[in-house]
Write an enzyme that holds these catalytic residues in place. Structure first.
Site, short mmCIF file in Angstrom:
data_model
loop_
_atom_site.label_atom_id
_atom_site.label_comp_id
_atom_site.label_asym_id
_atom_site.label_seq_id
_atom_site.Cartn_x
_atom_site.Cartn_y
_atom_site.Cartn_z
N TYR A 107 -20.63 13.43 17.50
CA TYR A 107 -19.75 14.55 17.17
C TYR A 107 -18.31 14.13 16.93
CZ TYR A 107 -18.58 14.53 22.21
OH TYR A 107 -18.19 14.19 23.48
N HIS B 195 -12.87 -2.30 1.91
CA HIS B 195 -11.44 -2.44 2.17
C HIS B 195 -11.07 -2.09 3.61
CE1 HIS B 195 -7.11 -1.60 0.50
NE2 HIS B 195 -7.07 -2.04 1.74
N HIS C 211 -7.89 -2.59 8.52
CA HIS C 211 -9.04 -3.31 7.99
C HIS C 211 -10.07 -3.50 9.10
CE1 HIS C 211 -6.47 -5.28 4.55
NE2 HIS C 211 -6.55 -3.96 4.46
N HIS D 285 -3.30 2.73 8.31
CA HIS D 285 -4.29 2.08 7.45
C HIS D 285 -4.67 0.76 8.09
CE1 HIS D 285 -6.29 -0.01 4.28
NE2 HIS D 285 -5.25 -0.77 3.96
N GLU E 97 0.82 -1.22 0.00
CA GLU E 97 0.00 0.00 0.00
C GLU E 97 0.85 1.26 0.00
OE1 GLU E 97 -2.92 0.04 -0.70
OE2 GLU E 97 -4.12 -1.51 0.26
N TYR F 152 -10.75 24.54 22.45
CA TYR F 152 -10.53 23.73 23.64
C TYR F 152 -9.81 22.42 23.38
CZ TYR F 152 -13.93 26.94 25.59
OH TYR F 152 -14.58 28.07 25.99
#
Length: 219
Positions: free
Chosen positions: A119, A160, A100, A98, A80, A215
């Site tokens: 949030y 993926h 899975h 990265h 990758e 903050y």
């Protein structure tokens, strides 16, 4: 290479290995799936291809330049690598993770954008997009990922996994964990028969982003 540079690379590699092991220990990857990288000056340290994280040590360091040419180590960089290089070329990232992760990957097969059920989405820059599918290790996947990362610090890769980045390895990892949790939350809420989870509005997420500027991390 100066002693100072060598020390900086050694510390960063230790961090890459520790973060990679953490993704495995916390169930965000299986086997040798997923990968981690960190940038030190013009050198990008990245986990090697096909090596279990618990076997990695100081002698296994792998480093490439921004064009992907190997400059450190003997092992083959992760497949990758195009994905990691694309992030570094187009952002100010110092670290990329990265994975899975199961819940995030499941969500990537269902929606084009993670619904804003919490949030935590604001901590990633806003609603998390899903990058269109392309085979792993390809430039096409890297291009699709960059489109999904626009104004964001994390995205899903369709069918993926996840990609997040940050100013440190800890920050990149924390964003990965937040993204997996967010996806797990939506899957749980949306599974209740006859009910649909309430979602935060763009204005509410904007309000959280402004609060983060003043903050920092909530909690």
């Amino acid at each position: 290479m100066s002693d100072q540079q060598r020390d900086a690379i050694g510390r960063a590699w230790d961090g890459v290995v520790a973060t990679a092991r953490r993704t495995a220990a916390e169930g965000l990857v299986v086997g040798t799936s997923g990968n981690v990288s960190a940038r030190v000056g013009t050198t990008i340290l990245v986990t090697p291809s096909g090596v279990p994280y618990d076997r990695l040590g100081p002698k296994d360091v792998v480093g490439v330049d921004p064009e992907g040419n190997r400059v450190l180590g003997e092992l083959t960089p992760t497949s990758e690598l195009p994905l990691h290089l694309a992030v570094y070329r187009n952002t100010d990232a110092a670290a990329v993770v990265h994975t899975h992760a199961v819940h995030a990957t499941a969500v990537s097969t269902l929606v084009p954008e993670v619904p804003s059920v919490h949030y935590a989405a604001a901590m990633l820059g806003g609603p998390v997009r899903v990058a269109a599918y392309a085979r792993y290790g390809t430039e096409e996947l890297a291009v699709n990922m960059l489109a999904a990362l626009r104004d964001r610090t994390g995205c899903l890769l369709q069918n993926h996994g996840t990609v997040t980045y940050g100013a440190t390895l800890d920050q990149a990892y924390d964003r990965t964990a937040q993204l997996e949790w967010l996806c797990r939350l939506w899957l749980a809420a949306s599974s209740v028969p006859g009910r649909s989870p309430s979602l935060l509005s763009p204005e509410q997420l904007d309000d959280v982003r402004e609060a983060l500027k003043g903050y920092g991390q909530p909690g």
